[in-house]
Design an enzyme around this catalytic site. Structure first.
Site, PDB file in Angstrom:
ATOM      1  N   GLU A 150       0.819  -1.218   0.000  1.00 18.52           N
ATOM      2  CA  GLU A 150       0.000   0.000   0.000  1.00 18.52           C
ATOM      3  C   GLU A 150       0.854   1.270   0.000  1.00 18.52           C
ATOM      4  OE1 GLU A 150      -2.715  -0.404   3.294  1.00 18.52           O
ATOM      5  OE2 GLU A 150      -4.075  -1.650   2.132  1.00 18.52           O
ATOM      6  N   GLU A 305      -6.595  -8.098  -0.400  1.00 20.42           N
ATOM      7  CA  GLU A 305      -6.942  -8.163   1.028  1.00 20.42           C
ATOM      8  C   GLU A 305      -8.410  -7.837   1.218  1.00 20.42           C
ATOM      9  OE1 GLU A 305      -4.688  -5.637   3.645  1.00 20.42           O
ATOM     10  OE2 GLU A 305      -2.815  -6.010   2.585  1.00 20.42           O
TER      11      GLU A 305
HETATM   12  C1  GAL Z   1      -4.212  -3.018   5.082  1.00 22.98           C
HETATM   13  C2  GAL Z   1      -2.757  -3.439   5.177  1.00 22.98           C
HETATM   14  C3  GAL Z   1      -2.593  -4.692   6.019  1.00 22.98           C
HETATM   15  C4  GAL Z   1      -3.388  -4.587   7.282  1.00 22.98           C
HETATM   16  C5  GAL Z   1      -4.832  -4.320   6.931  1.00 22.98           C
HETATM   17  C6  GAL Z   1      -5.753  -4.236   8.136  1.00 22.98           C
HETATM   18  O1  GAL Z   1      -4.332  -1.677   4.772  1.00 22.98           O
HETATM   19  O2  GAL Z   1      -2.203  -3.643   3.918  1.00 22.98           O
HETATM   20  O3  GAL Z   1      -1.238  -4.874   6.286  1.00 22.98           O
HETATM   21  O4  GAL Z   1      -2.868  -3.562   8.059  1.00 22.98           O
HETATM   22  O5  GAL Z   1      -4.915  -3.100   6.266  1.00 22.98           O
HETATM   23  O6  GAL Z   1      -7.077  -4.011   7.730  1.00 22.98           O
END
Ligand code: GAL
Length: 669
Positions: A150, A305
């Site tokens: 990110e 994710e």
């Molecule tokens: C994302 C990040 C992850 C984790 C996740 C939690 O933004 O890439 O590493 O922190 O959020 O929701």
């Protein structure tokens, strides 16, 4: 984009946190098999594990995990560790710590905390990346590379300033040209040389809009340049594709530019499901975001994710209700994802994310609601694998550009803090989403070919070349819809002279937008259009139509009562519509675009789509179609289908679909 014959099912996995208890790794593998995970994203934030001291490398955890994963049929997406620098590195090379916009130097902490210009950090990152590439780059379990994590934020250190000055020199060539484009005679802000330029700051310059815009472009270019260093390093010994995880509509970086050096797009999705007012709004917003991500390369993407149950970093971290995780996962597939991936496999024991949702809870076993839902989805996704490789083929495109958002954000005027470009885009998108008609979300400088309808919401920044291409699109038979603030400035935010919409677009739309009225937030202006009455809020432009322009709507209030607020103009073989006001509640947009869909024969994929249900269609090269029926409402919904549909997960024929609350099905035709 095809990485696998299966729908990729997995997510972030941090075995290094359990280094002292490797028996947990074996338990992880057992549980992954149970959940039907076929992928694990490994190595995100593992710099200090891989290089605990300068020049001392330790690949033992990664080695062990590659071996175990391969044995268990789990592919690996290997992340480079640059998202968080080790403490020793910051201590020894303070230049890699960021300088904030107010010129304070950051101290060590958190993540995405590096200066992307620093030669030292670039060298250190390239070194570890090359080592990873050498060691795992051809490993049979390696599926793809995940660069950093990110990318975000800015650095204002002297190295970045120097690079910014060089960026400007390359762009403008001479300082006179820069002065002209930035209009620096205003307030005597003329520069005599590129080296005098200071990046924007709250303790310095914020008013030269050409500067603030170029700075944002520079931040993107420099971040992409940093990413290129990493891409080159992992490619040293590896031919696997490369991605980085994006964050949807994040405004800090121009994602279209950033994604250029990558092989495919992936993104992280954390919606606010379960709001008291219902989930339709969230569902539409996420649909739009998936479409934005897919359109970036006009190719399928990965959902890198998502949370299986809840987040921990929002103000309110509500549990996803049973069924919601499956529904949201199928929604991603419906818009072109080739994967369902989670953050995270196992909850960490300490630190800031210990209470973030995960597939495996601190409890550690499989008999939990979340694990059962994940495992059930894993099983279902295996049956949905015929979807792989199919995609969406929109005839409608909407324009969204990051630099346009930046320019409008900085623009002093209108409602200062309420420009809302993305929600204006959503306003135009909603009627299509409800009708099940898919859309691409493209940049104004991209090709318009293959679309029959182009929508340009608040396309304020519009250079001559884009204006010409928009004109060409209409001349050749396309339909173009634009809204208030169209083409007021060029790419450097210099106003077009001779009337708005500028750069020749007055001719295309058959009008001149003479003034823009800004309302107080609670004010409404009545309008009548297309035989109905609607309301405008925030912005009303006052138009001067040409004689041959068709008036489809008029203001009913204010000093401009009786003047047009909606027009159509025939131009060449096509038509250009202009919406001069902000629709207060969506009723106008619904009526307007429904009419346009009929006019352009843009048909819904099913005869009737009930409220709260989204229908999306993916199609493969053989012409097979996959219909996603997604019920975001809290009520049962029925859809009659007609002939030829089968349920993809079972193969049984289906003439009517009954979707329970938050229910979803994928059909084949
Ligand atoms: C994302 C990040 C992850 C984790 C996740 C939690 O933004 O890439 O590493 O922190 O959020 O929701």
């Amino acid at each position: 984009m095809k990485l696998s014959d299966k729908i990729i099912f997995g997510g972030d996995y941090n075995p290094e946190q359990w280094r002292e208890t490797p028996e947990i790794w074996d338990e992880d593998m057992r549980l992954m098999r149970l959940a039907r995970w076929n992928e694990a994203t490994v190595g995100v934030f593992s710099f200090a594990e891989l290089e605990p001291e300068e020049g001392v490398f330790d690949f033992s955890v990664t080695d062990a995990i590659f071996e175990k994963a391969e044995k268990n049929g789990v592919k690996i997406i290997l992340s480079t560790p640059s998202g968080a620098m080790p403490r020793w590195m910051a201590e020894k090379y303070p230049e890699i710590l960021r300088t904030l916009e107010d010129r304070r130097k950051a101290v060590y902490g958190r993540r995405e905390n590096h200066c992307y210009t620093s030669p030292v950090y670039r060298e250190k990152v390239a070194e570890i990346d090359r080592k990873l590439s050498e060691r795992y780059g051809r490993h049979p379990a390696l599926l793809a590379w995940h660069i950093s994590n990110e990318f975000n934020g800015e650095c204002h250190c002297p190295l970045c300033r120097e690079a910014f000055c060089a960026f400007l020199e390359k762009k403008y060539g001479t300082i006179d040209r820069l002065n002209a484009e930035w209009w620096t005679r205003f307030w005597s802000h003329r520069a005599n040389s590129f080296s005098e330029i200071e990046p924007p700051s709250s303790i310095g310059e914020t008013c030269v809009h050409g500067l603030t815009l170029d700075w944002k472009r520079f931040v993107t270019a420099q971040t992409a340049d940093f990413a290129r260093v990493e891409i080159e390093a992992v490619r040293a010994f590896s031919d696997r594709p490369v991605t980085t995880n994006l964050m949807g509509f994040y405004t800090g970086l121009d994602y279209r530019e950033l994604s250029r050096p990558f092989d495919f797009v992936s993104w992280d999705n954390y919606p606010d499901w379960g709001k008291p007012e219902g989930d339709e709004g969230t569902a539409a917003w996420i649909a739009l975001t998936h479409d934005l991500m897919r359109s970036m390369k006009r190719e399928n993407f990965l959902l890198m994710e998502s949370t299986p149950s809840h987040t921990n970093w929002k103000d309110i971290n509500k549990l996803y209700r049973p069924g919601m995780m499956r529904l949201a996962s199928l929604q991603a597939l419906a818009h072109g994802s080739e994967s369902v991936q989670y953050f995270q496999w196992r909850k960490s024991r300490g630190s800031s994310e210990k209470m973030h949702g995960a597939v495996v809870d601190h409890y550690g076993r499989e008999d939990t609601r979340v694990f059962s839902e994940v495992a059930a989805l894993g099983e279902e996704l295996e049956r949905l694998s015929p979807l792989v490789g199919s995609t969406l083929r929109p005839r409608v495109a909407m324009i969204y550009d990051w630099d346009n958002v930046w320019a409008l954000q900085d623009l002093q005027g209108m409602q200062k803090k309420n420009k809302q470009v993305a929600s204006t885009l959503l306003r135009q998108y909603l009627p299509f989403w409800r009708a099940g008609i898919s859309c691409d979300i493209i940049g104004r400088r991209e090709s318009f070919e293959g679309y029959s309808l182009l929508v340009a919401p608040m396309t304020y920044l519009c250079e001559e070349e884009t204006a010409k291409r928009l004109a060409g699109f209409v001349r050749e038979g396309g339909t173009l819809v634009a809204t208030y603030t169209l083409a007021q400035t060029n790419e450097n935010d210099l106003c077009h002279l001779g009337g708005f919409p500028g750069a020749g677009l007055c001719e295309v739309f058959g009008l001149r937008a003479e003034e823009l009225d800004t309302l107080y937030p609670e004010e409404r202006v009545e309008i009548s259009a297309l035989g109905g009455s609607y309301r405008a809020k925030d912005y009303c432009e006052v138009l001067k139509p040409h004689a041959d322009t068709e008036i489809l709507g008029e203001y009913r209030g204010e000093f401009y009562a009786g003047t047009p607020c909606l027009t159509a103009h025939a131009y060449g073989k096509g038509k250009a519509y202009y919406i001069a006001f902000r629709d207060a509640d969506g009723a106008f947009s619904e009526a307007f675009y429904r009419r346009l869909m009929r006019e352009l024969s843009l048909e819904s994929p099913l005869p009737e789509i009930p409220d709260g249900v989204s229908v999306q269609v993916r199609e493969n090269e053989k012409g097979e179609k996959f219909f996603f029926l997604l019920n975001f409402s809290r009520k049962e919904k029925r859809l009659s289908l007609g002939e030829g549909f089968t349920l993809l997960r079972t193969g049984e024929p289906l003439a009517e679909a009954v979707l329970p609350p938050y229910g979803a099905e994928v059909l084949r035709k």
